[in-house]
Design a protein around this motif. Sequence first.
Motif, PDB file in Angstrom:
ATOM      1  N   LEU A   1      -5.324  -2.004 -13.853  1.00  0.00           N
ATOM      2  CA  LEU A   1      -4.758  -2.687 -12.697  1.00  0.00           C
ATOM      3  C   LEU A   1      -3.241  -2.612 -12.726  1.00  0.00           C
ATOM      4  O   LEU A   1      -2.603  -2.986 -13.709  1.00  0.00           O
ATOM      5  CB  LEU A   1      -5.211  -4.152 -12.676  1.00  0.00           C
ATOM      6  N   VAL A   2      -2.659  -2.136 -11.621  1.00  0.00           N
ATOM      7  CA  VAL A   2      -1.208  -2.059 -11.476  1.00  0.00           C
ATOM      8  C   VAL A   2      -0.692  -3.376 -10.900  1.00  0.00           C
ATOM      9  O   VAL A   2      -1.149  -3.832  -9.852  1.00  0.00           O
ATOM     10  CB  VAL A   2      -0.811  -0.896 -10.553  1.00  0.00           C
TER      11      VAL A   2
ATOM     12  N   VAL B   1       0.838  -1.202   0.000  1.00  0.00           N
ATOM     13  CA  VAL B   1       0.000   0.000   0.000  1.00  0.00           C
ATOM     14  C   VAL B   1       0.874   1.253   0.000  1.00  0.00           C
ATOM     15  O   VAL B   1       0.649   2.190  -0.769  1.00  0.00           O
ATOM     16  CB  VAL B   1      -0.945  -0.003   1.220  1.00  0.00           C
ATOM     17  N   ARG B   2       1.893   1.252   0.864  1.00  0.00           N
ATOM     18  CA  ARG B   2       2.751   2.436   0.980  1.00  0.00           C
ATOM     19  C   ARG B   2       3.703   2.584  -0.204  1.00  0.00           C
ATOM     20  O   ARG B   2       3.940   3.696  -0.686  1.00  0.00           O
ATOM     21  CB  ARG B   2       3.567   2.357   2.277  1.00  0.00           C
ATOM     22  N   ASN B   3       4.244   1.478  -0.671  1.00  0.00           N
ATOM     23  CA  ASN B   3       5.277   1.543  -1.703  1.00  0.00           C
ATOM     24  C   ASN B   3       4.701   1.766  -3.093  1.00  0.00           C
ATOM     25  O   ASN B   3       5.337   2.406  -3.936  1.00  0.00           O
ATOM     26  CB  ASN B   3       6.090   0.242  -1.689  1.00  0.00           C
TER      27      ASN B   3
ATOM     28  N   HIS C   1      -6.724  -3.920  -3.136  1.00  0.00           N
ATOM     29  CA  HIS C   1      -5.853  -4.271  -4.261  1.00  0.00           C
ATOM     30  C   HIS C   1      -4.604  -4.995  -3.760  1.00  0.00           C
ATOM     31  O   HIS C   1      -4.205  -6.046  -4.283  1.00  0.00           O
ATOM     32  CB  HIS C   1      -5.471  -2.992  -5.015  1.00  0.00           C
ATOM     33  N   ALA C   2      -3.990  -4.447  -2.712  1.00  0.00           N
ATOM     34  CA  ALA C   2      -2.795  -5.079  -2.154  1.00  0.00           C
ATOM     35  C   ALA C   2      -3.121  -6.446  -1.566  1.00  0.00           C
ATOM     36  O   ALA C   2      -2.352  -7.407  -1.725  1.00  0.00           O
ATOM     37  CB  ALA C   2      -2.185  -4.188  -1.077  1.00  0.00           C
TER      38      ALA C   2
ATOM     39  N   GLY D   1      -2.406 -11.884  -1.604  1.00  0.00           N
ATOM     40  CA  GLY D   1      -3.089 -13.132  -1.263  1.00  0.00           C
ATOM     41  C   GLY D   1      -2.963 -14.176  -2.347  1.00  0.00           C
ATOM     42  O   GLY D   1      -2.705 -15.354  -2.067  1.00  0.00           O
ATOM     43  N   VAL D   2      -3.139 -13.764  -3.594  1.00  0.00           N
ATOM     44  CA  VAL D   2      -3.023 -14.707  -4.709  1.00  0.00           C
ATOM     45  C   VAL D   2      -1.581 -15.206  -4.841  1.00  0.00           C
ATOM     46  O   VAL D   2      -1.332 -16.407  -4.961  1.00  0.00           O
ATOM     47  CB  VAL D   2      -3.493 -14.053  -6.024  1.00  0.00           C
ATOM     48  N   ALA D   3      -0.620 -14.275  -4.818  1.00  0.00           N
ATOM     49  CA  ALA D   3       0.787 -14.668  -4.948  1.00  0.00           C
ATOM     50  C   ALA D   3       1.205 -15.554  -3.785  1.00  0.00           C
ATOM     51  O   ALA D   3       1.896 -16.565  -3.970  1.00  0.00           O
ATOM     52  CB  ALA D   3       1.680 -13.433  -5.018  1.00  0.00           C
TER      53      ALA D   3
END
Length: 457
Positions: free
Chosen positions: A327-328, A251-253, A260-261, A266-268
Motif C-alpha cells: 500500500l502506497v 489518482v493522477r498525481n 485506493h484514493a 476518506g479516512v484522512a
Amino acid sequence: MQSSNSSIPNWRKHTTLVLLALVYVFSFIDRNVIAIVLEPIKQEFGASDTLMGLLTGLAFAVLYAGLSLPLGRMADNGANRRNMVAICCGVWSFATMACGMAQQFWQMMLARMTVAVGEAGGMAPSVSMVSDLYPPHRRSLAMSAFMLGPHIGLLAAMVLGGWIAQEYGWRSVFIWFGAPGILLAGLLLLLGKEPGHGVFDKHKGDKDSRPFMTQLNGIIRVQGFGWIAMGCALAGMAGYGYGIWAPTFMVRNYDMSLAHAGISFGVAGGIFAAVGSIFAGIYCDKLANKDARWQVWMPMIGIVLSLPMGIAFLMWPADAIWMLGDLVVPHAILFAAGFSFFASWWPSLSYAAVSHIMTSRQRATGAAALNLFLTLFGAGLGPMLTGTLSDLFGETDGLKFALIVTLSFLLLSAWCYWRAATPYTQRMANLEGNTPQTSTDSGDAAEPEMNTQGAAG
C-alpha cells in the motif's frame, strides 16, 4: 420565562440530538453517494456527461436551495419541527431507494429531484431544533455534534459505498443507504422531542405573518448575517471544489486506483474533520462565553490555518511516500488530514453563530438562507470552477493549480468573518438586552456595515 427544568440535560434531549445527527448523516450520504456510481449509471443509460452533470448537481441544488427557504419559514411559524424532519427523512429515503430501481434515465432524474425535495425540509428545522434543545453556552458544542453528519457521511459514502457497488452493483448502493433512513424517521417520531421555540431566549419573537420575501429580506439584513453568509459561500466554493476533486488529484498525481484514493482521502478527511468539529465546538463555547466575537473569530482562524495545509497537500513531492506492505501512503496525506481538521471549524460554528443572532421565529429560515448561500455557491460553483480551471491550465499539472486557485477563496472568506465580528456582537448585545432593533426584525433597514448589494465591498 423558561421552565426550571428546560436547561437540564436529559436522555430525551440527548436522544433527539443523536437522532437528528444520524438523520443528517444519511441525508449527506443520500445526496452524495451518486458520485461514487456515476460511471456505471452513465454507461447503463447511455447518458452524456452534460446530462450526468445535470443529474448530480443543478437538478438537486436548485430544488434543494429553493424549497429549503419556505420549509424553513414553516418551521419558524409553528410547525412541529420533529415531525417535519421525520417526514422529510422518509421522503428522501424512499426516493433514494427509487434511484436504485429506475429503469430509464428520466425515472432516475425524477427520483433524484425527489431526494432534493425531501432533504430541503431536513437541515433548517434540525438546526432550529438543536438550538432550542440546549442553552446558548452549550449551543456550539451541540451544533458541532450535529454537524458531524457530513464528515461521517463522507467516510461512509466513499468507503462503504464503493464496496457495495463493487460487490453487489450500483443499484444496491441506493437501496442499502436509503433503507436506514426510513427506520430513522420512525425512531425520531417515537423518541424525539420537539423542544419548543425559543425556550432559552430572552427575546422569543412573534409568529411572522408578513409576506415571505419581506421576512427573508429581514433575515438577510440582520446584523452580521450577510458577512457570515458570504464567508460561508466563499469557504464552500473552496471546500466543495477541494472535496470533489482531491481524490481525482491523488489518482493522477500518485497513479492510484480510485478505490485506493477514495479510502485514503476518506479516512484522512472524515476522521480528522470529525475530531476538528468537536474540538472547535468545545473551545468556541468556552471562548465565546468570555467574548462573543470568538464565535466568528474561531471559524476565521480555522480557515486561515487550513489554507497552507491544503496548498502543502497539493505541492508536496509525489515521490515522498511510505510503503505499508503493497500500500502506497503519500506523505502529503498528513497535510490533507490537517486541512480537514481546521476546515471543519467554520461550518458548525457558522450555523451556531446564525442561530445566536436570530430570534426563535427566525432560526429555521435563517439556517435555510445560510444553506442557500452554501449550496448555490459551494456545491453549485466550486467543483465546476475547479474543473474549468483545470481544463484551462492543461493536462500535466492543471488540476493542481486549479485547486490552488480555488483554495485561495479561503482568504476572502476569512476577511468576511473578520468583518462580521463587530455587527455580530452588536446584534448579540441587542438581543441580550431584550431590545432587538425593530427595523432589523421587521426587515425595513440594513446594518450600516453590510447590505444586500455590498457583500464584498
